[in-house]
Design an enzyme around this catalytic site. Structure first.
Site: not given
Ligand code: GCU
Length: 454
Positions: A286, A290, A377, A427
């Site tokens: 998540s 990134k 998402w 997710h």
């Molecule tokens: C939110 C955010 C995402 C991210 C996620 C997380 O959903 O919008 O971009 O990847 O949190 O890190 O849990």
């Protein structure tokens, strides 16, 4: 409706404050209110060529041309214009063993190490939890509170999976010896519920599986490196503060600061003889996926890079505007990237780069992208599309086992020079994901010689 207008006005004003010149240069900017989940509504777009430097120049025809003529410029754009600069190496680093002992019925050694970085304006410490295969284990010693140096080192060193965690090292497993810590929360206050989190995220950290496959695992809570909220207080409570005003006040997202923490963890792992520091698998889920992608691009000591369900500003192509978009992300969590990159909200087609180019910065090191079928998402399809595009750079290095969009199939992992899978479900990062990452790492480490399975 009124609220929407207000939101729009607020965003417009805040955008103006720091991005006015860029905004007026591209008056076509539009802000999306809702995420799009309809493939038919994906706008037409053209991706920047991964083989060329943005802004022109002939495409690289060889790996050397790409390494010398394209990679440095791309790296500069991602650091200088999109995410922000990774803070420098600190003047001084110190690693202190806080605690060690046997874990998991004697199958592993646990080490908790405090990493302290100091520079001109102060110091910051964060704790790494490390499990190392005992290699055969000594069940009799299970539960022994301390392990003396040399008590367990039998000349073997192990590949290691390194990843940041969300809620504290103690949340990653129910091992009662893991130190409980409290962190600065998004309201700017310290949490006080640490102990109740013990083991709560253990499904995401299948340590025993990794140990049984001959991998050590190292983790640090990301909040110790940079608290996950906007503003000055967050910056001042983060690793940035040790470098003084200029760096603390710089336009730097939190992803580069988390990256800096990962690099310090690698420094520490390099100092441990039980670890084979040439075999570091850098993993993240998540927002931390990134981060693992960006960190893997920046720190070439990560031998294999894994980015799991990382979506917007991770693996997904921004230009598709599918699921979470840059605009949506910049609302609540714009502090993850540079403020100046918010100028591309709603007009991603003007960004000088897209995420396939960040992936390409990992080449020729093996890269694994993992998506989940219900995680729209994060735009699973856009994640594979980016990897397929990035594969053009791997091909320059002679890679032939590369994915195509035909690999967009549930639970049929693609394992080649790069890897991909689409897990069924939501997710998350689960045992299924870890097993594939380790299969992929085994294949690469064995091919490179010396990978081991216990
Ligand atoms: C939110 C955010 C995402 C991210 C996620 C997380 O959903 O919008 O971009 O990847 O949190 O890190 O849990």
């Amino acid at each position: 409706m009124l609220e929407k207008k207000f939101n729009f006005a607020a965003r417009f004003l805040s955008a103006l404050a720091w991005a006015a010149p860029a905004f007026f240069a591209f008056p076509g900017a539009s802000f999306a209110d809702e995420p799009n989940y309809d493939e038919a509504k994906v706008p037409k777009y053209e991706l920047p060529d991964v083989l060329s430097l943005p802004g022109g120049g002939a495409p690289a025809g060889t790996a050397l041309e790409w390494l010398c003529g394209v990679r440095p410029g791309l790296r500069e754009i991602f650091e200088g214009e999109i995410y922000g600069r990774v803070p420098p190496r600190p003047d001084k680093l110190d690693f202190k063993l806080l605690e060690s002992g046997y874990a998991f019925g004697g199958k592993a050694i646990r080490k908790q190490i405090r990493i302290t970085a100091s520079d001109a304006a102060g110091e910051i410490s964060f704790d790494m939890l490390l499990y190392i295969p005992k290699d055969g284990g000594d069940a009799k010693k299970a539960g022994s509170p301390r392990v003396a140096e040399g008590d367990f080192f039998n000349g073997k060193n192990f590949p290691v999976i390194l990843g940041l965690n969300f809620e504290g090292n103690h949340a990653t497993c129910s091992d009662a010896n893991v130190i409980v810590k409290e962190f600065l929360r998004s309201n700017g206050k310290m949490s006080a519920d640490g102990a109740s989190k013990r083991g709560k995220k253990s499904r995401r950290w299948p340590y025993e599986l990794a140990i049984s496959r001959g991998y050590a695992v190292a983790t640090i809570c990301y909040l110790e490196i940079y608290p996950d909220f906007k503003g000055d207080l967050a910056k001042r409570a983060s690793a940035l503060k040790i470098f003084g005003e200029e760096i603390a006040a710089s336009d730097c997202g939190s992803i580069p600061v988390w990256t800096w923490g990962i690099s310090r963890a690698i420094d520490c792992l390099e100092s441990l003889r039980e670890i084979d520091a040439k075999k570091i698998v850098l993993l993240g889920h998540s927002r931390l996926g990134k981060t693992s992608l960006f960190a893997g691009a920046m720190d070439e000591r990560a031998a294999i890079v894994v980015t799991n369900n990382s979506g917007c500003m991770g693996s997904a192509l921004s230009r598709r505007k599918f699921g979470e978009t840059l605009d949506i992300m910049c609302g609540p969590v714009g502090h993850w990237i540079k403020k100046s990159a918010h100028a591309y909200r709603g007009r991603e087609e003007f960004m000088p780069v897209d995420q396939h180019q960040l992936m390409a910065l990992v080449a020729p090191r093996p890269l694994y992208v993992a998506s989940a079928s219900e995680d729209l998402w994060a735009d699973p399809k856009g994640e594979l599309m980016a990897l397929v595009e990035a594969s053009k750079v791997y091909a320059l290095f002679g890679a032939r086992a590369l994915p195509s969009m035909e690999n967009f199939e549930i639970e049929k992992p693609f394992m080649g020079d790069v890897g991909y899978h689409l897990r069924r479900g939501k997710h998350d990062i689960l045992e299924y994901d870890w097993s594939n990452f380790m299969d992929f790492a085994d294949a690469h480490f064995n091919a490179a010689g010396g990978g081991k399975k216990n």
